[in-house]
Design a protein around this motif. Structure first.
Motif, PDB file in Angstrom:
ATOM      1  N   VAL A  25       0.708  -1.401   0.350  1.00 51.05           N
ATOM      2  CA  VAL A  25      -0.195   0.019  -0.296  1.00 51.05           C
ATOM      3  C   VAL A  25       0.919   1.156   0.341  1.00 51.05           C
ATOM      4  CG1 VAL A  25      -1.642   1.162   1.327  1.00 51.05           C
ATOM      5  CG2 VAL A  25      -2.121  -1.049   0.901  1.00 51.05           C
ATOM      6  N   LEU A  28       1.249   3.139  -3.099  1.00 53.58           N
ATOM      7  CA  LEU A  28      -0.307   3.874  -3.702  1.00 53.58           C
ATOM      8  C   LEU A  28      -0.208   5.154  -3.278  1.00 53.58           C
ATOM      9  CD1 LEU A  28      -2.165   0.650  -3.724  1.00 53.58           C
ATOM     10  CD2 LEU A  28      -0.091   1.040  -5.381  1.00 53.58           C
ATOM     11  N   VAL A 170      -5.482  -4.459  -6.363  1.00 47.38           N
ATOM     12  CA  VAL A 170      -4.507  -3.238  -6.436  1.00 47.38           C
ATOM     13  C   VAL A 170      -5.454  -2.048  -6.789  1.00 47.38           C
ATOM     14  CG1 VAL A 170      -2.475  -2.326  -7.434  1.00 47.38           C
ATOM     15  CG2 VAL A 170      -2.646  -5.223  -7.133  1.00 47.38           C
ATOM     16  N   GLU A 171      -5.768  -2.268  -7.310  1.00 44.11           N
ATOM     17  CA  GLU A 171      -7.474  -1.311  -7.770  1.00 44.11           C
ATOM     18  C   GLU A 171      -8.083  -0.768  -6.706  1.00 44.11           C
ATOM     19  OE1 GLU A 171     -10.371  -0.388 -11.093  1.00 44.11           O
ATOM     20  OE2 GLU A 171      -8.875  -1.617 -11.852  1.00 44.11           O
ATOM     21  N   GLN A 174      -5.410   0.817  -4.582  1.00 45.42           N
ATOM     22  CA  GLN A 174      -5.623   2.589  -5.387  1.00 45.42           C
ATOM     23  C   GLN A 174      -6.597   2.769  -4.674  1.00 45.42           C
ATOM     24  OE1 GLN A 174      -2.527   3.965  -6.305  1.00 45.42           O
ATOM     25  NE2 GLN A 174      -4.064   5.585  -5.846  1.00 45.42           N
ATOM     26  N   ASP A 175      -8.192   3.405  -5.293  1.00 49.05           N
ATOM     27  CA  ASP A 175      -8.938   4.146  -4.900  1.00 49.05           C
ATOM     28  C   ASP A 175      -9.093   4.011  -3.127  1.00 49.05           C
ATOM     29  OD1 ASP A 175     -11.707   5.539  -5.675  1.00 49.05           O
ATOM     30  OD2 ASP A 175     -11.862   3.752  -3.861  1.00 49.05           O
ATOM     31  N   VAL A 177      -6.419   4.329  -0.998  1.00 46.39           N
ATOM     32  CA  VAL A 177      -5.596   4.886  -0.961  1.00 46.39           C
ATOM     33  C   VAL A 177      -6.113   6.347  -1.357  1.00 46.39           C
ATOM     34  CG1 VAL A 177      -3.055   5.867  -1.118  1.00 46.39           C
ATOM     35  CG2 VAL A 177      -3.860   3.186  -0.364  1.00 46.39           C
ATOM     36  N   THR A 178      -6.755   6.365  -2.790  1.00 45.38           N
ATOM     37  CA  THR A 178      -6.589   8.155  -2.904  1.00 45.38           C
ATOM     38  C   THR A 178      -7.537   8.796  -2.446  1.00 45.38           C
ATOM     39  OG1 THR A 178      -5.874   7.517  -5.553  1.00 45.38           O
ATOM     40  CG2 THR A 178      -7.433   9.025  -5.137  1.00 45.38           C
TER      41      THR A 178
END
Length: 192
Positions: A25, A28, A170-171, A174-175, A177-178
């Motif tokens: 993580v 990311l 992973v996607e 990523q969402d 963390v964003t």
């Protein structure tokens, strides 16, 4: 100025799944973020005598002060934890308690928080995350909205090198963390 994020891992084991997830993580986060794991394994068990001004023969451990300062100098915190007996691991509860004192200077107060839980079963650490949310709610720590991150059957997510092998996972991370970074970006810095 870069944003500082402290990552707290709810496991002390070097090869824990929580630590492997954390290592996946960290990269990311967007540019302009300094993200570091804050180790909690050497924190002495919490004892209010350390923070009670009337107790003069028990000084506050240096590890408490260093940990509290690291959190207070963070713009946000990301917790990554397993479930242990349907709640959070003892080491994580200890760290939360240490950061919650002294009452007039709570390290956690108003810091945005992300929560990622996992378990070897299908529930993905649901109970641990709900218990963690309950503890953190006392400190007014805003969290990203839905979807929450519960990683079920977590050993199957990692390849032989400890990398998350599934692109959809992973996607998804990523969402999250964003969204955590966006929450941190919208907040006034609360560093002390």
């Amino acid at each position: 100025m870069s944003k500082q994020v402290s990552v707290i891992i709810g496991s002390l084991r070097r090869e824990s799944i929580a630590r492997k997830i954390a290592l996946n993580v960290l990269p990311l986060f967007p540019a302009g973020y300094q993200v570091e794991i804050v180790e909690i394994g050497d924190l002495p068990l919490y004892d209010f005598d350390y923070d009670d001004p009337s107790v003069t023969d028990k000084p506050t451990p240096a590890a408490y002060t260093e940990f509290r300062n690291r959190i207070k100098n963070s713009d946000g915190v990301l917790f990554i934890t397993a479930e242990n007996n349907r709640t959070i691991p003892a080491c994580l509860k200890n760290a939360i308690d240490i950061g919650s004192k002294p009452n007039a200077d709570v390290a956690w107060k108003n810091r945005p928080a992300g929560l990622i839980s996992h378990s070897v079963g299908r529930m993905g650490g649901y109970s641990s995350q709900k218990n963690l949310r309950l503890a953190l709610s006392y400190f007014d720590m805003p969290t990203p909205g839905q979807p929450e991150v519960f990683l079920g059957q977590s050993p199957s997510l990692l390849d032989e090198h400890g990398a998350i092998a599934n692109a959809a996972t992973v996607e998804f991370l990523q969402d999250y963390v964003t969204r955590l970074a966006a929450l941190i970006d919208t907040r006034e810095p609360v560093r002390n």
